[in-house]
Design a protein around this motif. Structure first.
Motif, PDB file in Angstrom:
ATOM      1  N   ARG A 182       0.919  -1.060   0.045  1.00 47.34           N
ATOM      2  CA  ARG A 182      -0.035   0.018   0.084  1.00 47.34           C
ATOM      3  C   ARG A 182       1.030   1.234   0.054  1.00 47.34           C
ATOM      4  N   TYR A 184       2.247   5.265  -1.515  1.00 46.97           N
ATOM      5  CA  TYR A 184       1.880   6.529  -1.754  1.00 46.97           C
ATOM      6  C   TYR A 184       3.239   7.158  -2.061  1.00 46.97           C
ATOM      7  N   LEU A 215       0.606   8.865   6.610  1.00 47.94           N
ATOM      8  CA  LEU A 215       0.634   7.525   5.984  1.00 47.94           C
ATOM      9  C   LEU A 215       0.427   6.473   6.925  1.00 47.94           C
ATOM     10  N   LYS A 218      -3.106   6.186   8.107  1.00 45.58           N
ATOM     11  CA  LYS A 218      -4.057   5.570   7.073  1.00 45.58           C
ATOM     12  C   LYS A 218      -3.656   4.414   6.735  1.00 45.58           C
ATOM     13  N   ASN A 220      -1.075   2.863   5.324  1.00 46.04           N
ATOM     14  CA  ASN A 220      -0.206   2.599   4.155  1.00 46.04           C
ATOM     15  C   ASN A 220       1.136   2.253   4.708  1.00 46.04           C
ATOM     16  N   ASN A 485      -0.491   4.649  -4.931  1.00 51.30           N
ATOM     17  CA  ASN A 485      -1.362   6.093  -5.164  1.00 51.30           C
ATOM     18  C   ASN A 485      -0.285   7.043  -5.294  1.00 51.30           C
ATOM     19  N   THR A 501      -6.415   5.799  -0.316  1.00 55.86           N
ATOM     20  CA  THR A 501      -5.715   5.358   0.870  1.00 55.86           C
ATOM     21  C   THR A 501      -6.739   4.426   1.470  1.00 55.86           C
TER      22      THR A 501
END
Length: 813
Positions: A182, A184, A215, A218, A220, A485, A501
């Motif tokens: 995951r 970003y 991050l 969330k 990530n 992302n 997210t």
């Protein structure tokens, strides 16, 4: 009467039950886990940090300091006890499980899943926040705060509601990630020399820590950093490997800066500090390495006779990947990266971005594969656990039209089986279906939302949600392991980013409508929820419901040549204006309604910075689209030779820009001057770096983002030149205007921007607060009729009775 009594009783019982489920924060005790047995010091830190974070947020909500005690402690009177950590770390949790009071199987949670579970025993209320690791336990704390306490975690800050009690009983949640990866990306590619608000290159350490913290909250678990062949982003690595000579220099590749900025020692320490901060919070760093064999321009000047590849865009310098020189310097480069920064075993190694690497397409594919295999061999020699990511953006860019179906298959199938394919632009140019879901390899679904300069609001939220949830449950996508992302810039379109997210954790837990409600609840609070939800729904209708409409602002794209669709109208470029004009009146009306509704909440939101951020962005979008509309009307009046309509609409367009300028002037995060001042405060910086920042901001109209100084010295003067040229032609009874006709004026404005870059136009600063500037901008927007000048003399603006006009009692600065 009986019905009334029945309804009253139902409401009373519901209210009582809601209160029973809550606990007074000041009466809560937190029992933190025993981490003495942790072999990983970072994991031990995470368990303790989870308890500390819970304490801190409880304090922020209630201003009550609660006790955080070791799990072995029993000397407290509280009946409300929060237990941090699973049974292997918290003996009280273990006791509850042994007594069959807590029936949960922790084994199927993996390394990142967690539980949030309330238990009542012996007249005490227990709330268990636990995972099998420190990271997952930290996730459980943030998830509880967000989903049960209405705390909001966003890329631009946090919202913590003021409350004395929180939901504590009758809580049950068990969750684990759908995807292992995951990620970003906070743009830091070699050419991202723009504002901290949008790019990471010159971000302060506290700004990077805030990004990493978001991050983590969330859930990530990865971010990406470019390690280039220049000391600009790799620090001492490039200096050591390529014997980089640090002298004041100004280098470009296709107009993009390619040089050093901060001194390598500073850059190295900065990277080490925020990498460490990220890793402590469970965020792994993907190293995007320069293609094996890439060298700085200085190196090629010193060694012109070494074997270099050709057919490379952006004036890059690359050694032939199979050459001994490429292997030698590539080995030194990877070794120094690991020596200085460690490794999380994640490497992004896609060769020759948007370039072929050879004149013959078949040779080009082989050169790319040679690069991939060379980098793999070198990386694995130092990092045997390495995972290699290869993106397929090249299939979209398609240099030399080289990517036939046959060559795509050869390229992917020739890679080792454990290679991870990153479908970088799956949201608008997906490759997974064209390649049979990458011929069985593991892969990532990528969101590529916007080029460097696309800081305007755009996209289609519902379509994006549907695209991700659909592919996640498609049987053929069984090897999909993650969501990536990214955009070439950060700090805008936060609603869209937030949704992705959430989807990255588990698409099965995200309902589109409920996500929008949750977003508004945790960003503005329960009291403002009705109005802010209505506002947000209108924002979505206005700018997040049409995938084909980019909503680019003409003041940013004036003079653009590479993307005619977003250009202001000219006789030889009308395609964009003709397609967007019919949509603009409805968009503008919806934005007016949205801002009107939201401004009714300004008193209750006066301490909420997130509200101010949104009102700035929404009002700026309203004024920007109005300026676009009036620019189109101005051009149409020019074509007709209608001077009154021309002057009226040109004046309206410029008034909108004046209002945007006033709003931007109130915020340091929209100022180049502030960024440059911080940059220059670091001893030993490249004195020519600010010139490269300036060039970055105007190169090819690609990275044009909203900021105060550029609005004053660049955007508005370009629009004025455009209107002045039409005005002069009308005086000569000429009604044609092509892009090339104002090329010299655009060049003159660019030069003026260069001469003024870094200067702060004090005389243009708005004398008031941001909210006051927003209200003034809103009032202007509401006063500007969208009809032509002739018609507006005989028309009266229609009022929407459903939208109440706010009361503008704005506090003085």
């Amino acid at each position: 009467m009986k019905n009334f009594i029945l309804v009253f009783l139902c409401m009373f019982i519901t209210s009582v039950n809601a209160q029973v489920d809550r606990a007074n924060i000041r009466e809560i005790v937190v029992l933190k886990p025993d981490t003495n047995q942790c072999t990983d010091s970072n994991d031990s830190w995470r368990y303790n940090y989870a308890a500390a974070e819970l304490h801190d947020y409880f304090y922020k909500m209630s201003r009550s300091r609660i006790s955080v005690l070791a799990a072995s402690r029993q000397d407290f009177d509280s009946k409300n006890i929060t237990l941090i950590g699973g049974p292997d770390k918290n003996p009280v949790v273990n006791e509850l499980i042994n007594k069959k009071l807590l029936t949960v199987d922790m084994t199927d949670l993996g390394q990142e899943g967690f539980i949030i579970q309330s238990v009542k025993h012996d007249q005490k209320n227990y709330l268990v926040l636990a995972g099998n690791t420190g990271v997952s336990t930290l996730y459980s704390v943030y998830d509880y705060l967000e989903n049960f306490c209405d705390v909001g975690f966003f890329a631009d800050g946090e919202y913590v509601p003021s409350q004395s009690s929180i939901v504590f009983c009758n809580v049950s949640r068990k969750t684990k990630p759908q995807f292992s990866d995951r990620a970003y990306y906070y743009g830091n590619t070699s050419w991202n020399w723009g504002l901290n608000k949008y790019f990471a290159r010159f971000a302060r350490l506290d700004e990077m820590e805030s990004f990493v913290s978001w991050l983590s909250k969330k859930k990530n678990n990865q971010t990406l950093w470019l390690m280039s062949a220049y000391p600009d982003t790799s620090g001492l690595v490039a200096k050591k490997v390529y014997d980089y000579n640090l002298v004041p220099e100004e280098n470009y590749a296709a107009g993009w800066p390619q040089s050093w900025d901060y001194p390598p020692e500073y850059r190295t320490k900065w990277l080490q500090d925020w990498f460490s901060y990220a890793r402590k919070r469970g965020i792994k760093i993907i190293y995007r390495i320069s293609d094996i064999g890439q060298v700085p321009k200085q190196f090629r000047v010193k060694h012109p006779d070494l074997p270099y590849i050709g057919s490379v865009n952006y004036e890059g310098d690359f050694l032939v990947p199979t050459s001994e020189e490429a292997k030698k310097y590539g080995t030194g480069f990877i070794k120094e990266i690991i020596n200085l920064y460690g490794t999380d075993h994640l490497w992004h190694c896609t060769p020759y971005m948007e370039s072929a690497g050879a004149e013959d397409p078949n040779q080009a594919v082989q050169v790319k594969l040679d690069n991939i295999m060379t980098s793999r061999k070198i990386i694995h020699s130092f990092d045997p656990q390495a995972r290699q990511f290869i993106d397929v953006w090249d299939f979209t860019a398609n240099p030399m039209k080289m990517w036939t179906e046959e060559r795509r298959r050869k390229y992917i199938e020739s890679m080792p089986d454990d290679t991870i394919i990153w479908d970088m632009a799956a949201n608008f140019s997906s490759q997974y279906e064209k390649t049979g879901y990458f011929y069985g390899k593991k892969w990532l679904w990528g969101l590529l939302h916007g080029n460097q300069g696309d800081d305007q609001l755009f996209g289609n939220l519902e379509n994006l949600n549907n695209a991700i949830t659909t592919v996640a449950k498609t049987p053929e996508a069984k090897n999909l392991i993650g969501i990536f992302n990214m955009g070439e810039s950060h700090g805008h379109n936060l609603l869209l980013r937030q949704m992705v997210t959430e989807l990255s954790w588990n698409t099965k837990e995200v309902d589109y409508g409920e996500f929008i409600k949750k977003y508004c609840l945790t960003r503005y609070g329960r009291k403002s929820l009705p109005n802010m939800l209505s506002c947000t729904q209108k924002i979505i209708q206005a700018v997040y419901s049409d995938s084909g409409n980019m909503n680019n602002m003409y003041y940013q794209t004036m003079g653009i040549r590479w993307w005619p669709d977003v250009s202001p109208p000219f006789d030889d470029v009308m395609v964009g204006a003709e397609s967007v004009k019919p949509k603009l009146p409805n968009q503008i009306t919806l934005l007016k309604d949205a801002v009107t509704i939201a401004l009714n909440e300004k008193t209750g939101q006066n301490e909420n910075k997130l509200y101010e951020n949104d009102m700035l962005i929404y009002t700026k979008a309203l004024l920007g689209l109005q300026s676009n509309y009036f620019t189109i009307l101005t051009f149409e009046a020019f074509k007709k030779g209608d001077k009154p309509d021309f002057e009226a609409n040109a004046n309206k367009a410029m008034q909108c820009l004046d209002a945007i300028e006033q709003i931007l002037s109130t915020r340091p995060d929209y100022s180049y001057f502030e960024m440059i001042r911080a940059f220059r405060s670091v001893p030993g910086t490249n004195p020519l770096a600010t010139r490269m920042m300036c060039q970055h901001s105007i190169n090819d109209n690609y990275a044009s983002t909203d900021n105060f100084e550029q609005m004053v010295y660049h955007y508005k003067p370009r629009m004025k030149s455009y209107f002045d040229e039409m005005r002069q032609r009308m005086e000569k009874s000429v009604n044609t205007l092509n892009r090339g006709d104002i090329a010299q004026q655009i060049t003159d404005v660019d030069n003026n921007w260069r001469s003024n870059f870094g200067k702060f136009p004090k005389d243009r600063v708005y004398e008031g607060t941001t909210v006051q500037a927003i209200v003034d901008g809103y009032k202007l927007a509401m006063s500007l009729d969208q009809s032509t000048a002739t018609t507006e003399k005989n028309s009266q603006e229609k009022k929407d009775d459903a939208v109440s006009v706010p009361n503008f009692n704005v506090p003085q600065k």
